[in-house]
Design an enzyme around this catalytic site. Structure first.
Site, PDB file in Angstrom:
ATOM      1  N   LYS A  83       6.551  -2.643 -11.102  1.00 20.83           N
ATOM      2  CA  LYS A  83       7.215  -3.947 -11.046  1.00 20.83           C
ATOM      3  C   LYS A  83       8.677  -3.839 -11.465  1.00 20.83           C
ATOM      4  O   LYS A  83       9.544  -4.529 -10.925  1.00 20.83           O
ATOM      5  CB  LYS A  83       6.462  -4.941 -11.919  1.00 20.83           C
ATOM      6  N   ARG A  87       0.404  -2.939   1.093  1.00 18.36           N
ATOM      7  CA  ARG A  87      -0.865  -2.751   1.800  1.00 18.36           C
ATOM      8  C   ARG A  87      -1.220  -4.033   2.526  1.00 18.36           C
ATOM      9  O   ARG A  87      -0.525  -5.036   2.418  1.00 18.36           O
ATOM     10  CB  ARG A  87      -1.974  -2.424   0.804  1.00 18.36           C
TER      11      ARG A  87
END
Length: 501
Positions: free
Chosen positions: A118, A294
């Site tokens: 992150k 994804r």
């Protein structure tokens, strides 16, 4: 460009079936892998070939990189689709796939690596003037300095694991006296869950909406977005209900958010399907949260409002083909809602449930889609995520999609395990949801287990189902009795739910 002739699906359950079906439509041969616990699973029978890769624990089967690559070489596989979960966001696995001269149907290992952190993702995105939640720009090394930053941005704050996901390694701190205790817990959970204790802090947005943008990028530098999904109905920071488009944003916000999502993808040279997540505050200001490198669980709602098969596009991109459409050619059409059918007990804090699917009957009809990987009689193993299926509806507008979802939930018959269907039925009829006022605190604020107490127990449900099945087989005037039994069963659910709101 390379033509993919054979794909190994490195996953299980409903997402394995989802990928296998698209591959079959494209005349691409398929290989399924399975653990000993999944030997009788539908995806094993559906694929052209199937290989057992180990015992039930995922660490010995679905995460067994060496065995998966051996299967690929033995069966002359061209490409691997990882689905989501397991190895889908594992940069090292993607790298090993490439080193083995196979195609990874997903982004580059470098993009996975950047967006898997992150903090690294925020640093990459910062070059494109993308709105960020106030907080620390790097991992916390000096607690006193972190407390000073927290004091500046104001409590409550959120301590988050850099490598985190699914709500793990995340702690809310209401005041400075709680800082050290919550920091210790966040670091410990981050190390336990991800093997990485790096954490950072952000201002805690108290009533946020969770909005995400679906993007597609090819290997020629073209990136587009396929609009947004609303993902604010959650439990334990994990999504349960998703829809597209969002009722919460304006066309102007949609355009700005879409542009930012494309810039986030561009910041790491992204290609393939990906999702850029944002939070939206009460004043409709949005902030970059993270990027998932994804296919998302909730991708079907995007497929239904755009008419685009995302799995097919991932395969085309992996073959090196350019995107076949431009941003201005994409248009929203209708509304779609998805509920996740988990083997969990909503009346017991959504704890996972295991058992045998004694009864499993899917809903059908116009505008209803079920993505699943289970059948009646199958055992629900304890080793994996407890999601049984995704139930998706599509309508010309949001109200129609909601009504179709209510009808579909009432037609979905599952016994043997507790599921989240009753909770999702509660959501669909709650005024906070239908009005669009809901945020990520919906479950905590409005849901209480006693709201489900009136529902029939399993024995009553099975008895009612047996009576209904018997009456449906009769070619006599008893049809009136059939109608009475079925109507009574459904109306009991609906009238008692509605009386609570």
């Amino acid at each position: 460009m390379t033509e993919i002739k054979k794909i190994l699906v490195a996953n299980r359950g409903e997402i394995a079936m989802r990928i296998l079906r698209t591959a079959r439509e494209m005349n691409i041969a398929t290989v399924a892998i399975f653990s000993e616990a999944d030997r009788n699973a539908p995806h094993v029978r559906y694929a052209d070939e199937a290989v057992c890769v180990g015992p039930a624990p995922s660490s010995e089967s679905y995460l067994n990189t060496k065995k998966i690559l051996e299967v690929c070489h033995h069966l002359n596989v061209d490409a691997i689709h990882p689905g989501y979960g397991f190895l889908s966001e594992n940069a090292e696995f993607a790298r090993k796939v490439e080193e083995a001269n196979l195609i990874f149907i997903g982004p580059s290992p470098e993009a996975i690596e950047i967006m898997g952190s992150k903090l690294a993702a925020k640093q990459a995105a910062s070059h494109y003037n993308i709105p960020m939640v106030p907080g620390t720009a790097s991992a916390i090394e000096d607690r006193e300095e972190a407390k000073r930053v927290a004091s500046e941005i104001g409590y409550p704050i959120l301590i988050k694991a850099s490598a985190g996901g699914g709500g793990k390694g995340m702690r809310i701190v209401e005041k400075e006296t709680e800082f050290d205790e919550q920091m210790d817990r966040a670091v410990s959970e981050a190390i336990s869950s991800f093997g990485d204790g790096a954490v950072f802090i952000e201002k805690y947005i108290t009533s946020p909406k969770h909005i995400e943008i679906q993007i597609l990028g090819d290997q020629h530098g073209n990136i587009i977005h396929l609009f947004e999904r609303e993902c604010s109905i959650q439990r334990r920071h994990q999504k349960v209900v998703e829809e597209a488009p969002s009722i919460s944003i304006t066309p102007a916000i949609r355009e700005d958010m879409g542009r930012c999502a494309i810039d986030v993808a561009r910041s790491c040279g992204y290609y393939g399907a990906g999702t850029v997540e944002f939070i939206l505050d009460e004043n409709k200001n949005f902030y970059f949260l993270e990027m998932n490198t994804r296919l998302q669980v909730e991708h079907p709602v995007t497929e239904l409002i755009t008419g685009i098969d995302l799995v097919k596009q991932m395969i085309f991109i992996a073959e090196g083909k350019p995107l076949a459409f431009k941003q201005e050619e994409l248009h929203l059409k209708g509304h779609s809602i998805e509920v996740r059918v988990y083997a969990e007990d909503p009346a017991n804090n959504f704890l996972p449930d295991v058992g045998t699917l004694r009864r499993y009957i899917r809903p059908q009809g116009n505008g209803v889609r079920v993505d699943d990987g289970f059948e009646e009689g199958m055992e629900i193993p304890i080793y994996y995520d407890p999601m049984l299926a995704k139930l998706i509806t599509y309508g010309q507008n949001r109200e129609e999609a909601i009504q179709k979802m209510i009808r579909a939930i009432e037609e979905y018959h599952i016994s043997g395990v507790q599921t989240t269907l009753s909770f999702c039925h509660f959501v669909m009829q709650h005024e906070e949801f239908t009005s669009g006022r809901f945020d990520t605190n919906f479950a905590n604020r409005f849901f209480h287990p006693e709201y489900l107490n009136f529902t029939q127990n399993e024995t009553e449900k099975e008895l009612a189902a047996m009576i209904s099945a018997y009456l449906m087989r009769q070619k006599t005037p008893h049809n009136a009795g059939q109608t009475e039994v079925q109507t009574h069963s459904i109306s009991k659910w609906k009238t008692q739910r509605l009386s609570r709101h």
